[in-house]
Design an enzyme around this catalytic site. Structure first.
Site, PDB file in Angstrom:
ATOM      1  N   ASP A  33       0.855  -1.183   0.000  1.00 43.81           N
ATOM      2  CA  ASP A  33       0.000   0.000   0.000  1.00 43.81           C
ATOM      3  C   ASP A  33       0.892   1.233   0.000  1.00 43.81           C
ATOM      4  OD1 ASP A  33      -3.137   0.662   0.751  1.00 43.81           O
ATOM      5  OD2 ASP A  33      -1.750   2.218   1.409  1.00 43.81           O
ATOM      6  N   GLY A  66     -10.993  -0.319  -4.474  1.00 48.15           N
ATOM      7  CA  GLY A  66     -12.296  -0.042  -5.063  1.00 48.15           C
ATOM      8  C   GLY A  66     -12.269   0.989  -6.164  1.00 48.15           C
ATOM      9  N   HIS A 133     -28.391 -14.282 -16.876  1.00 49.49           N
ATOM     10  CA  HIS A 133     -27.887 -15.004 -18.042  1.00 49.49           C
ATOM     11  C   HIS A 133     -27.457 -14.081 -19.178  1.00 49.49           C
ATOM     12  CE1 HIS A 133     -31.496 -14.204 -20.526  1.00 49.49           C
ATOM     13  NE2 HIS A 133     -32.133 -14.229 -19.359  1.00 49.49           N
TER      14      HIS A 133
END
Length: 204
Positions: A33, A66, A133
């Protein structure tokens, strides 16, 4: 195959990723990090900054960040260095046998991905989201907590589907969009931007 893993990122998303990694049989060696608050994170060592990844070239890597832009940039850097990225799938996810999942993607607990769906590289399918799907979720897209994507939908690259949002069936959404939390998308989105509401509309 080595099961040793280094996770990039020391935030809340990384905590969830680490839990999935352990449940998937990986041995976490530590974290990288650029702005760590301490020299350990959730009991594992912070080994250095992102630029130090090549030191650990014999290990697997996962990018637990994120922010789409940052995740994509680090992903490209690791690939250029020939470092090995893995995908992570929580054992409590339900994935159809013919689903394709790209390298560097994470599928979290409670996610359902149905037949013939394709998930790109570096994607996040967050907790209890669903992809039905024949969908195509392109590279670095993020389907947030509790968001639902109906059948035969295409989500463009870098697009963020917010928490609790719904995308109706047979919809195309272009690259680089943000769909706000709780929004309902009922028609194609052909212009990048931020969309909110039910039905979802672009905001300035």
């Amino acid at each position: 195959m080595s099961k040793k893993l280094i996770i990039i990122g020391c935030g809340g998303h990384a905590k969830v990723v680490a839990d999935i990694a352990v449940k998937s049989g990986y041995q976490i060696e530590g974290f990288l990090d650029d702005y760590p608050s301490e020299d350990t994170f959730i009991g594992f060592p912070v080994l250095g900054k992102v630029k130090d990844a090549a030191i650990y070239s014999s290990y697997n890597f996962f990018i637990a960040i994120g922010n789409t832009k940052v995740r994509r940039e680090i992903y490209c850097s690791l690939i250029q260095q020939n470092l090995k990225l893995v995908s992570l799938i929580h054992p409590a996810a339900v994935i159809a046998s013919d689903v394709k999942i790209g390298v560097g993607s994470v599928v979290m607990a409670g996610v359902v991905v149905n037949s013939e769906a394709e998930i790109g590289q570096g994607c996040i399918l967050n907790t209890c989201s669903s992809v039905d799907h024949d969908c195509l979720i392109e590279d670095f897209a993020h389907i947030s907590v509790g968001a639902h994507v109906a059948g035969t939908v295409k989500i463009g690259k870098n697009t963020w589907i917010g928490a609790g949002a719904t995308v109706s069936n047979n919809i195309d959404i272009v690259d680089d969009c943000i769909i706000g939390a709780g929004a309902v998308v009922v028609k194609d989105i052909a212009e990048s931007g931020t969309y909110v509401g039910a039905p979802a509309k672009k905001i300035k």
